[in-house]
Design an enzyme around this catalytic site. Structure first.
Site, PDB file in Angstrom:
ATOM      1  N   HIS A  88       0.811  -1.299   0.128  1.00 14.64           N
ATOM      2  CA  HIS A  88       0.120  -0.156  -0.089  1.00 14.64           C
ATOM      3  C   HIS A  88       0.841   1.213  -0.068  1.00 14.64           C
ATOM      4  O   HIS A  88       0.791   2.301  -0.881  1.00 14.64           O
ATOM      5  CB  HIS A  88      -1.124   0.063   1.404  1.00 14.64           C
ATOM      6  CG  HIS A  88      -1.651   1.222   1.427  1.00 14.64           C
ATOM      7  ND1 HIS A  88      -3.096   1.072   1.420  1.00 14.64           N
ATOM      8  CD2 HIS A  88      -1.448   2.551   1.570  1.00 14.64           C
ATOM      9  CE1 HIS A  88      -3.777   2.350   1.577  1.00 14.64           C
ATOM     10  NE2 HIS A  88      -2.628   3.203   1.548  1.00 14.64           N
ATOM     11  N   GLU A  89       1.871   1.325   0.942  1.00 13.73           N
ATOM     12  CA  GLU A  89       2.768   2.424   1.006  1.00 13.73           C
ATOM     13  C   GLU A  89       3.605   2.684  -0.287  1.00 13.73           C
ATOM     14  O   GLU A  89       3.716   3.761  -0.679  1.00 13.73           O
ATOM     15  CB  GLU A  89       3.688   2.400   2.097  1.00 13.73           C
ATOM     16  CG  GLU A  89       2.989   2.398   3.509  1.00 13.73           C
ATOM     17  CD  GLU A  89       2.050   3.563   3.559  1.00 13.73           C
ATOM     18  OE1 GLU A  89       2.353   4.689   3.088  1.00 13.73           O
ATOM     19  OE2 GLU A  89       0.868   3.432   4.122  1.00 13.73           O
TER      20      GLU A  89
HETATM   21 CO    CO Z   1      -2.260   5.094   2.134  1.00 15.29          CO
END
Ligand code: CO
Length: 188
Positions: free
Chosen positions: A159-160
């Site tokens: 996600h990051e």
């Molecule tokens: Co985010």
């Protein structure tokens, strides 16, 4: 840098889609200070009192683009249990992290994902690799590291790292069938 729910870029700001560039190593004083502030945000955000007092939304990770800086910096704090059922905390302050290998097997969070830059709720599964290997410089240990991530940590890191490419979690949701997933994908 002051980081709180008012200063964090939301997805109505087109800059959140901007691509992030690698930083120079060793880190400049400016980049190091930013990364430490980002890490502190994540740590403080899960402290109820501080979150309330300083207007912090709980998070397990934040990337620099979310505070308006298009650099490949991300801070992550993930609490998990190890295979013996003991609590384990993964903490990283990463510069230039990159995924060097990904499992074919997929995984997704049963409750979907959230993001500091997304205020609306998006229902659906975000299907990601179940296991990844990440290489990065880590400011906590002050060295180049390799992370072998699985489970929730693997999801959070993907996600990051998506933020570096301007990708938000809901971009991955299947529009026709939001809860579609491969049969052998791991539900987390
Ligand atoms: Co985010």
């Amino acid at each position: 840098m002051l980081i709180n729910n008012d200063t964090i870029l939301k997805d109505d700001d087109p800059f959140i889609r901007h691509e992030s560039v690698p930083v120079e190593l060793s880190l400049s004083a400016e980049d190091e200070a930013l990364l430490r502030d980002m890490f502190q945000y994540v740590v403080d955000s899960t402290d109820e009192e501080k979150a309330e007092k300083y207007n912090l939304r709980p998070a397990v990770g934040i990337s620099a683009i979310q505070v308006g800086v298009p650099k490949q910096l991300t801070a992550v704090v993930v609490d998990e249990t190890d295979k013996h059922g003991n609590p384990v905390r993964y903490e990283y302050m990463l510069a230039n992290p990159r995924i060097v290998s990904s499992s074919v097997q997929k995984a997704y969070l049963s409750g979907g994902e959230g993001c500091l830059s997304v205020t609306e709720e998006y229902k659906g599964y975000i299907v990601r690799s179940a296991r990844i290997k990440v290489k990065a410089f880590d400011l906590i240990t002050n060295k180049n590291i390799e992370i072998r991530a699985r489970g929730y940590l693997a999801i959070v890191l993907q996600h990051e790292l998506d933020h570096f490419k301007g990708i938000l979690f809901y971009d991955h949701i299947n529009k026709e069938d939001p809860f579609a997933h491969p049969e052998d994908a791991i539900e987390i």
